[in-house]
Write a protein that holds these residues in place. Structure first.
Motif, PDB file in Angstrom:
ATOM      1  N   LYS B  51       0.541  -1.344   0.308  1.00 30.74           N
ATOM      2  CA  LYS B  51       0.163  -0.107   0.102  1.00 30.74           C
ATOM      3  C   LYS B  51       0.998   1.101  -0.251  1.00 30.74           C
ATOM      4  CE  LYS B  51      -3.686   1.352   2.453  1.00 30.74           C
ATOM      5  NZ  LYS B  51      -5.161   1.451   3.695  1.00 30.74           N
ATOM      6  N   VAL B  52       0.651   2.062  -0.690  1.00 27.62           N
ATOM      7  CA  VAL B  52       1.443   2.864  -1.333  1.00 27.62           C
ATOM      8  C   VAL B  52       0.310   3.775  -0.316  1.00 27.62           C
ATOM      9  CG1 VAL B  52       2.144   5.573  -2.285  1.00 27.62           C
ATOM     10  CG2 VAL B  52       2.577   3.240  -3.033  1.00 27.62           C
ATOM     11  N   TYR B  53       0.805   4.910   0.712  1.00 30.02           N
ATOM     12  CA  TYR B  53      -0.551   5.593   1.579  1.00 30.02           C
ATOM     13  C   TYR B  53       0.216   6.966   1.494  1.00 30.02           C
ATOM     14  CZ  TYR B  53      -1.452   9.035   5.365  1.00 30.02           C
ATOM     15  OH  TYR B  53      -3.261   9.391   5.994  1.00 30.02           O
ATOM     16  N   ALA B  54      -0.526   8.114   1.071  1.00 27.16           N
ATOM     17  CA  ALA B  54      -0.599   9.518   1.302  1.00 27.16           C
ATOM     18  C   ALA B  54      -1.965  10.162   2.108  1.00 27.16           C
ATOM     19  CB  ALA B  54      -1.036   9.647   0.124  1.00 27.16           C
ATOM     20  N   PRO B  55      -1.957  11.329   2.883  1.00 26.45           N
ATOM     21  CA  PRO B  55      -2.418  12.192   3.361  1.00 26.45           C
ATOM     22  C   PRO B  55      -4.002  11.409   2.480  1.00 26.45           C
ATOM     23  CG  PRO B  55      -0.998  12.751   3.640  1.00 26.45           C
ATOM     24  CD  PRO B  55      -0.136  12.088   2.275  1.00 26.45           C
ATOM     25  N   ARG B  56      -5.435  12.202   3.132  1.00 21.98           N
ATOM     26  CA  ARG B  56      -6.626  12.003   2.125  1.00 21.98           C
ATOM     27  C   ARG B  56      -7.654  12.707   2.562  1.00 21.98           C
ATOM     28  NH1 ARG B  56      -9.878   6.858   0.077  1.00 21.98           N
ATOM     29  NH2 ARG B  56      -9.784   6.903  -1.655  1.00 21.98           N
ATOM     30  N   PHE B  57      -8.067  12.659   3.966  1.00 23.96           N
ATOM     31  CA  PHE B  57      -9.073  13.204   3.716  1.00 23.96           C
ATOM     32  C   PHE B  57      -8.366  14.469   5.400  1.00 23.96           C
ATOM     33  CE2 PHE B  57     -10.816   9.249   3.652  1.00 23.96           C
ATOM     34  CZ  PHE B  57     -11.692   9.405   2.743  1.00 23.96           C
ATOM     35  N   MET B  58      -7.585  14.314   5.440  1.00 22.56           N
ATOM     36  CA  MET B  58      -6.654  15.591   6.518  1.00 22.56           C
ATOM     37  C   MET B  58      -5.780  15.405   6.077  1.00 22.56           C
ATOM     38  SD  MET B  58      -7.566  14.096   9.883  1.00 22.56           S
ATOM     39  CE  MET B  58      -6.525  14.833  10.748  1.00 22.56           C
ATOM     40  N   LEU B  59      -5.651  16.947   6.914  1.00 25.42           N
ATOM     41  CA  LEU B  59      -3.528  16.589   6.823  1.00 25.42           C
ATOM     42  C   LEU B  59      -3.399  17.342   7.956  1.00 25.42           C
ATOM     43  CD1 LEU B  59      -1.396  17.397   4.318  1.00 25.42           C
ATOM     44  CD2 LEU B  59      -2.004  19.322   3.997  1.00 25.42           C
ATOM     45  N   ASP B  60      -1.842  17.174   7.763  1.00 24.33           N
ATOM     46  CA  ASP B  60      -1.270  16.975   9.429  1.00 24.33           C
ATOM     47  C   ASP B  60      -0.264  18.131   9.881  1.00 24.33           C
ATOM     48  OD1 ASP B  60       0.660  16.572  11.439  1.00 24.33           O
ATOM     49  OD2 ASP B  60       1.601  14.902  10.919  1.00 24.33           O
ATOM     50  N   PRO B  61      -0.541  19.295  10.064  1.00 27.34           N
ATOM     51  CA  PRO B  61      -0.282  20.543  10.461  1.00 27.34           C
ATOM     52  C   PRO B  61       1.354  20.682  10.485  1.00 27.34           C
ATOM     53  CG  PRO B  61      -1.471  19.919  12.207  1.00 27.34           C
ATOM     54  CD  PRO B  61      -1.411  19.209  11.801  1.00 27.34           C
ATOM     55  N   ASN B  62       1.719  19.106  10.038  1.00 32.95           N
ATOM     56  CA  ASN B  62       3.748  19.673   9.640  1.00 32.95           C
ATOM     57  C   ASN B  62       3.979  19.453   8.816  1.00 32.95           C
ATOM     58  OD1 ASN B  62       4.294  19.080  13.074  1.00 32.95           O
ATOM     59  ND2 ASN B  62       3.846  17.104  13.038  1.00 32.95           N
ATOM     60  N   GLU B  63       3.053  18.661   7.577  1.00 31.44           N
ATOM     61  CA  GLU B  63       3.462  18.729   5.993  1.00 31.44           C
ATOM     62  C   GLU B  63       3.143  20.289   5.386  1.00 31.44           C
ATOM     63  OE1 GLU B  63       4.115  16.188   4.597  1.00 31.44           O
ATOM     64  OE2 GLU B  63       2.710  14.681   5.389  1.00 31.44           O
ATOM     65  N   ILE B  64       2.793  20.969   6.788  1.00 28.97           N
ATOM     66  CA  ILE B  64       2.449  22.377   6.296  1.00 28.97           C
ATOM     67  C   ILE B  64       3.907  23.175   7.129  1.00 28.97           C
ATOM     68  CG2 ILE B  64       1.087  24.679   5.964  1.00 28.97           C
ATOM     69  CD1 ILE B  64      -0.879  22.758   7.013  1.00 28.97           C
ATOM     70  N   THR B  65       4.577  23.764   5.833  1.00 27.40           N
ATOM     71  CA  THR B  65       5.674  24.759   6.032  1.00 27.40           C
ATOM     72  C   THR B  65       5.605  25.855   6.332  1.00 27.40           C
ATOM     73  OG1 THR B  65       6.589  24.419   3.887  1.00 27.40           O
ATOM     74  CG2 THR B  65       7.221  23.342   5.778  1.00 27.40           C
ATOM     75  N   ASP B  66       4.171  26.456   5.310  1.00 31.51           N
ATOM     76  CA  ASP B  66       4.051  27.862   5.345  1.00 31.51           C
ATOM     77  C   ASP B  66       2.309  28.780   4.637  1.00 31.51           C
ATOM     78  OD1 ASP B  66       4.955  30.575   6.147  1.00 31.51           O
ATOM     79  OD2 ASP B  66       6.922  30.980   3.853  1.00 31.51           O
ATOM     80  N   CYS B  67       2.551  29.623   5.877  1.00 34.25           N
ATOM     81  CA  CYS B  67       0.917  30.277   4.198  1.00 34.25           C
ATOM     82  C   CYS B  67       1.368  31.269   4.696  1.00 34.25           C
ATOM     83  CB  CYS B  67      -0.180  30.246   5.848  1.00 34.25           C
ATOM     84  SG  CYS B  67      -0.044  27.724   5.660  1.00 34.25           S
ATOM     85  N   PHE B  68       0.804  31.667   3.487  1.00 30.64           N
ATOM     86  CA  PHE B  68       0.910  33.210   3.041  1.00 30.64           C
ATOM     87  C   PHE B  68      -0.461  33.507   2.314  1.00 30.64           C
ATOM     88  CE2 PHE B  68       0.859  37.206   0.615  1.00 30.64           C
ATOM     89  CZ  PHE B  68       1.187  38.085   1.602  1.00 30.64           C
ATOM     90  N   PRO B  69      -1.149  34.703   2.901  1.00 34.61           N
ATOM     91  CA  PRO B  69      -1.080  35.726   4.071  1.00 34.61           C
ATOM     92  C   PRO B  69      -0.524  34.629   5.627  1.00 34.61           C
ATOM     93  CG  PRO B  69      -2.762  36.749   2.801  1.00 34.61           C
ATOM     94  CD  PRO B  69      -2.678  35.458   2.210  1.00 34.61           C
ATOM     95  N   PRO B  70       0.016  35.221   6.124  1.00 36.05           N
ATOM     96  CA  PRO B  70      -0.026  34.024   7.279  1.00 36.05           C
ATOM     97  C   PRO B  70      -0.824  34.536   8.028  1.00 36.05           C
ATOM     98  CG  PRO B  70       1.568  35.684   7.340  1.00 36.05           C
ATOM     99  CD  PRO B  70       0.852  36.833   6.601  1.00 36.05           C
ATOM    100  N   PRO B  71      -1.511  33.113   9.528  1.00 40.19           N
ATOM    101  CA  PRO B  71      -2.867  32.611   9.539  1.00 40.19           C
ATOM    102  C   PRO B  71      -3.358  34.848  10.596  1.00 40.19           C
ATOM    103  CG  PRO B  71      -1.619  30.684  10.198  1.00 40.19           C
ATOM    104  CD  PRO B  71      -0.736  32.150   9.041  1.00 40.19           C
ATOM    105  N   GLY B  72      -4.216  34.378  10.684  1.00 40.50           N
ATOM    106  CA  GLY B  72      -4.751  35.432  11.871  1.00 40.50           C
ATOM    107  C   GLY B  72      -3.711  37.001  11.359  1.00 40.50           C
TER     108      GLY B  72
END
Lengths: 296, 411
Positions: B51-72
């Motif tokens: 089985k090859v696994y990949a996130p599917r229904f939710m995303l672990d926050p650790n997978e996210i390095t950056d968001c723009f514009p910054p949250p908040g």
């Protein structure tokens, strides 16, 4: 009449004499020396001791300083007296403080390397023996820059001369050619969500803050009626050609860009030979990370 | 793949597709044996699964390095397309929008930008939040374990949905891979390869001046098995999309970009600046409240280790507690560090042992000098020689002297 254990007092007096006349020259343990080096770079110091009044570091401000050697020497002596306040311990702590201060100052480069996991303190204490003494200066920054762009980069230089360090220069290239221009960073750490402490080895004459590279932005420039985009050539240099950004019909007010139309429009101006993919589009949309220059 | 870019540089790639997209795979291996062209009996085919696994229904926050514009964040973002960068470079290409797509052809994620009043986020079991036909399609692509709880994004109006959803051919244009050199950022030293996949939105967070607040939600949604979103009947409801990650920010006309914030910083040497006139004295010291040992309260002066406006040395006076505070802080920090204290105590103990040993050695080497030493220490203690004249000190050993007890008038 009092009873006295004369023997015990004699022995103590002899030992005190011995310590007083020739304090121990046994070197301090490596761990102790290294921890002192960390203290000297203000690690673990409560923020109140650095900034005793909030008005000294208001919102959206940066404050510059050099470190007070006399204060740090007292800190080191204090730390060395942690093991007890007996008279012989005190004499020994005072005697060791001078050497400890010198040795821990030499370890100033290693502290960051160890905290980044690049080396171990046992190795660093043995290695960094010929580091010349130097002034440590620094900056405290309280700003939304820190809370919203925690990964911004900072570079410090020894000159303000714009001919030596032009505005758009690539810092890596410059560092390779003229390493003497770079002021090394000894510590760069967030002390609170919006407070950053930076320590330099030496006193920079100029430094700049740059937006994080991972977070470079995509965007356009607003004009009176819509948005426009300044195109780049294939090497990423800006050209003077501006194109209007096509917006999706029926959704102009909502700000939705006609991405496909935009890609085709760019291809008309600067054909790549193949259909423009996402990287080619991204290159055109990238706004260079903002770089703000500060002079001291 | 390619060499890392120089410090401060970056490279862009259209896509980094995985060799295998997520799913269950079966490997069949067989053996054929020939004898002069005629087949002999061979072992039966072997089947194995992985089985090859990949996130599917939710995303672990650790997978996210950056968001723009910054949250908040609140700022002038009206000219910038929001984007999200993910630490795993193949992530956007690990699943498929349609079974007809070749693997890795199109990203299966999209970043949608919505005003807060245009959509709602709901959460609940997968089978309740998505129509049965979609659940069946998802099952068909990859079996679903149980009925996971998911978040969904529900756009309120169908017109809005149609206007903002990227067109089918635009999906690929909105995702790319970036390779940067991390050497001079705070990420440096952490285990990171400098590769990011980046998903951009197709919508600008424009500022509507008629509105008081221009609050936006950036929503990373899954488009796996969702080619239905481009074929919604005119009277239909906007389809619910699986929400992988979302954040909010406010777009304003006022300053708030990195550039503007940096340019408007208030710069001064430590202790300087407009707000602090009269706060510090000419030596850069602050007046602080101080409680003496007696419990009496008075004021004292303190300067920390940072020298800004004044480089004058602190004076050691009773009212200047700067150095006393430094000493005491050092002591407390030393005590607080278990290993520091242990090693320091050990260092003292060894030094004491050295002295004892040297005293013993002295004694052995010369009794006379020992007695001389003894006499001089007695003088230090203020004990008169007459008191000990009766003692036969020359026969004392270091080991014995701890046991001598004298009675008499001893200061």
């Amino acid at each position: 009449m009092s009873k006295l254990n004369l023997g015990a007092r004699l022995l103590q007096a002899r030992m005190q004499l011995a310590v007083d006349t020739a304090p121990d020259t046994r070197p301090l343990p490596d761990y102790v020396t290294f921890q002192l080096a960390r203290l000297r770079l203000l690690h673990d110091l409560p923020f109140r001791y650095l900034v005793p009044d909030a008005r000294l570091l208001p919102d959206e401000s940066a404050r510059f300083f050099t470190l007070d050697e006399a204060w740090l020497a007292k800190l080191v002596t204090g730390a060395l007296s942690a093991a007890g306040s007996g008279s012989r311990e005190m004499v020994r702590a005072k005697a060791a403080a001078g050497e400890a201060t010198e040795r821990s100052a030499q370890l100033r480069y290693s502290v960051r390397k160890v905290s980044l996991g690049r080396t171990k303190f046992e190795l660093a204490v043995g290695a960094d023996k010929d580091v010349a003494p130097g002034t440590v200066s620094g900056m405290l920054l309280r700003s939304r820059l820190v809370s919203q762009w925690p990964n911004f980069s900072l570079r410090a230089w020894t000159t303000t001369d714009k001919r030596t360090i032009p505005d758009g220069v690539d810092p890596a290239e410059l560092e390779e050619k003229r390493p003497e221009l770079v002021v090394p960073i000894l510590r760069m750490e967030r002390l609170a969500p919006s407070v950053m402490l930076v320590l330099f080895d030496g006193v920079p004459r100029m430094f700049w803050l740059e937006e994080p590279h991972g977070a470079v932005q995509f965007g356009f420039t607003k004009k009176r009626n819509g948005f426009e985009l300044e195109l780049r050539d294939e090497q990423g240099r800006e050209t003077a050609t501006n194109i209007d950004v096509p917006m999706r019909l029926g959704a102009q007010l909502k700000g939705v860009v006609d991405v496909n139309g935009l890609a085709m429009k760019i291809d008309q101006e600067r054909p790549l030979g193949v259909k423009r993919g996402s990287a080619g589009l991204a290159m055109q949309l990238l706004r260079a990370p903002a770089r703000q220059r500060f002079e001291n | 793949m390619s060499n890392p870019p120089k410090i401060g540089g970056m490279k862009l790639h259209d896509a980094v597709t995985p060799d295998l997209v997520a799913g269950l795979y079966r490997v069949t291996s067989g053996l054929g044996i020939l004898d002069n062209g005629s087949a002999l009996s061979a072992p039966a085919d072997q089947h194995s699964h992985f089985k090859v696994y990949a996130p599917r229904f939710m995303l672990d926050p650790n997978e996210i390095t950056d968001c723009f514009p910054p949250p908040g964040a609140k700022g002038a973002f009206g000219e910038r397309l929001p984007h999200i960068s993910l630490g795993r470079r193949t992530l956007p290409w690990e699943r498929r929008i349609s079974e007809n797509d070749a693997s890795g052809e199109k990203p299966w994620m999209a970043l949608l930008l919505l005003r807060e009043d245009e959509a709602d986020i709901e959460s609940g079991p997968l089978t309740q939040k998505l129509p049965a036909s979609i659940v069946a399609k998802l099952q068909n692509m990859n079996p679903i374990d149980g009925d996971p709880t998911i978040s969904v994004l529900k756009v309120r109006e169908l017109t809005t949905f149609r206007q903002i959803i990227p067109r089918r051919r635009e999906i690929s244009l909105l995702a790319h891979v970036r390779q940067v050199n991390l050497a001079d950022t705070m990420l440096a030293g952490k285990d990171d390869d400098g590769w990011f996949s980046v998903l951009s939105s197709n919508r600008l967070p424009v500022v509507n001046l008629l509105e008081e607040e221009n609050n936006y939600m950036a929503c990373l949604v899954s488009l796996e098995a969702r080619d239905d979103i481009w074929n919604i009947p005119d009277r239909g409801q906007p389809p619910a999309l699986i929400l992988l990650h979302s954040w909010r920010f406010a777009s304003t006309g006022a300053s708030g970009t990195f550039e503007q914030l940096a340019a408007n910083l208030d710069l001064a040497p430590f202790g300087g600046g407009a707000a602090v006139t009269g706060l510090l004295d000419k030596r850069g010291r602050l007046e602080v409240e101080h409680t003496q040992h007696s419990g009496e309260k008075n004021s004292a002066k303190y300067r920390g280790p940072l020298i800004g406006v004044s480089a004058e040395a602190a004076e050691d006076s009773s009212e200047d507690i700067s150095h006393a505070a430094a000493y005491e802080l050092g002591r407390l920090l030393g005590i607080a560090d278990g290993r520091f204290l242990r090693e320091l105590v050990d260092w003292h103990r060894k030094a004491e042992a050295d002295i004892r040993a040297s005293l013993e050695a002295d004694e052995l080497a010369s009794r006379v000098s020992f007695v001389d030493g003894l006499e001089s220490t007695l003088t230090v203690l203020g004990i008169q020689n007459s008191l000990i004249s009766n003692l036969n000190v020359t026969n004392l050993k270091i080991a014995d002297i701890g046991r001598i007890t004298l009675e008499g008038d001893i200061p």
